[in-house]
Scaffold this active site. Sequence first.
Site, PDB file in Angstrom:
ATOM      1  N   ARG A 162      43.354  49.686 114.191  1.00 48.79           N
ATOM      2  CA  ARG A 162      42.799  50.908 113.632  1.00 48.79           C
ATOM      3  C   ARG A 162      42.242  50.635 112.232  1.00 48.79           C
ATOM      4  O   ARG A 162      42.777  49.801 111.489  1.00 48.79           O
ATOM      5  CB  ARG A 162      43.915  51.944 113.560  1.00 48.79           C
ATOM      6  CG  ARG A 162      43.562  53.318 113.009  1.00 48.79           C
ATOM      7  CD  ARG A 162      42.749  54.088 113.966  1.00 48.79           C
ATOM      8  NE  ARG A 162      42.816  55.540 113.715  1.00 48.79           N
ATOM      9  CZ  ARG A 162      41.830  56.368 113.997  1.00 48.79           C
ATOM     10  NH1 ARG A 162      40.702  55.915 114.517  1.00 48.79           N
ATOM     11  NH2 ARG A 162      41.948  57.654 113.785  1.00 48.79           N
ATOM     12  N   THR A 186      34.640  58.337 121.479  1.00 40.30           N
ATOM     13  CA  THR A 186      35.400  57.098 121.592  1.00 40.30           C
ATOM     14  C   THR A 186      34.986  56.446 122.910  1.00 40.30           C
ATOM     15  O   THR A 186      34.215  57.019 123.670  1.00 40.30           O
ATOM     16  CB  THR A 186      36.895  57.467 121.574  1.00 40.30           C
ATOM     17  OG1 THR A 186      37.152  58.177 120.369  1.00 40.30           O
ATOM     18  CG2 THR A 186      37.797  56.283 121.649  1.00 40.30           C
TER      19      THR A 186
END
Length: 557
Positions: free
Chosen positions: A95, A368
Amino acid sequence: MKAITKIIITLLFFSSCNNIIIEGVVSENAMVVSARKEASQIGINILKKGGNAFDAMVGTELALAVSYPSAGNIGGGGFMVYRKFDGSIGALDYREKAPLKSYETMYLDENNEIIEGLSVMGALSVGVPGTIAGVFEVHEKFGSLPIEEIIKPVIELANKGVIVTRNQSERIKENQKYFKLVNRDEILFNKEFKINDTIKYSNLASTLNKIMLNGKDEFYRGETAKKLVSFIQKNGGIISLEDLEKYKPKWREPIVFKYDDLKIISMSPPSSGGICLNQIFKMIEPYDLESYGHNSVNYIKLLVEAEKRSFADRSHFLGDTDFIRIPLNEILNQEYLLKRMQDFSFEKITVSNSLSHGNININESEETTHYSIVDQFGNAVAVTTTLNGSFGSKLYCEELGFFLNNEMDDFSSKPGFPNMYGLIGGEANKIEPEKRMLSSMSPTIVEKKGKLYMTLGTPGGSTIITSVLQTILNVHEFKMSMNEAVNSPRFHHQWMPDSIRIESSRFNPKIKNELLEFGYKLSDKGSIGRVDGILIKSQNKLEGGADKRGDDTAIGY
């Protein structure tokens, strides 16, 4: 045994309805399912060469950066959950992180009000990218093929170009006004691209070639790093070379729990996916879902009320565990979860305003992308990666050939107020230097009776969690094929705002009217998620489910 890939159409009729169940692509050895055919093909070719699922992950991830630039990336980040052939499991967090110069109130004006758009578009919305570090970390630990053999086909794809689909053409067109607003100079995506045009990515090919030759240090310390930092800072961003040099992905323990005879393995914080799935599954487990019927009024009521309670907890408790303590044992405790549902009734709505977190909100993009891989050795990966918004920050580095994320918007810019996706954030997810922002990404692997059973995930921002939930239930409770499970109509509730998002055109008007009469507010949502999954069937055959809401493609051998 000769490898065979085939599409099997199986006609099964339920006594209660005449739905035709259609299986997806079925193969005997391996399967890759992703948002683009080109990426799935590169992944399967790696497996055919003798590579494993982790080699294929690297190739597929980078191929999505070329073929699906609205979400596939090298300027963003993601999460991977894996299960090896021997049953061992794990998770990788790559991330993005907040820059060293970031601070809690950086998106607020002198009156402590959110400055509209500042955390969403442009260089100040960019988090420190993790994708390149992530794929190299995976390759170093589990890869079997030389990195050159994996990346070369991606470079060739970038030079050759990618054919524009209808979905891609529309997505580019919709965002061009933002590209022109954010970027000072002319960029590749300012051009008009029609269906069946070819987009060539020569600059991205050059960047990938340098990364292939010099490794991840090229992106985090080398010439590419210096060019990237210079570009970001010229455009008003705060990412420094020190930010890139300090970036490291993290191996994490996944969230693991039981539901009936399933063992579910999903992503841990800073993703909220595994925790929320755990909570919702445990809250609904005492009920006989199959008896209610798929997408029936009572089924929707039960899931919606459990989702409300979990998302309220998400807002208050969840964030980056390197910065906060999450009371995992407490909020995943069976007694706690049963208590959370003790005021649930099929006869009465629980109004979201009356729900707080348990006694011990969310702004997230839907652009996403997810891919699932099972290899010929029995290894499985579920990977979700993102730029956050569609084309991220809309800031495109023409020289290097890629978009940059706008993940800073996934922090709580102002605790208690919603982000771009309507999610309410709390103190646990406030902005702090080097902190990872909270996510809903939920790459998930499922075992049944000790054996690999499913790997799946989806894009969709806050709807990721509920889409994964419903897909697993579709297979487990309602005996759907993976293809039918990923393509079934979906609904979603996230506590705030207090309405059910629903793929309105795909639900029976009678069901919608009953929900409205009961007192629910319905928010029409044209499309929820794009789930890509693989189901292990009898005789260890693999069925790929590719969501038809996008250009998603399953390829096996």
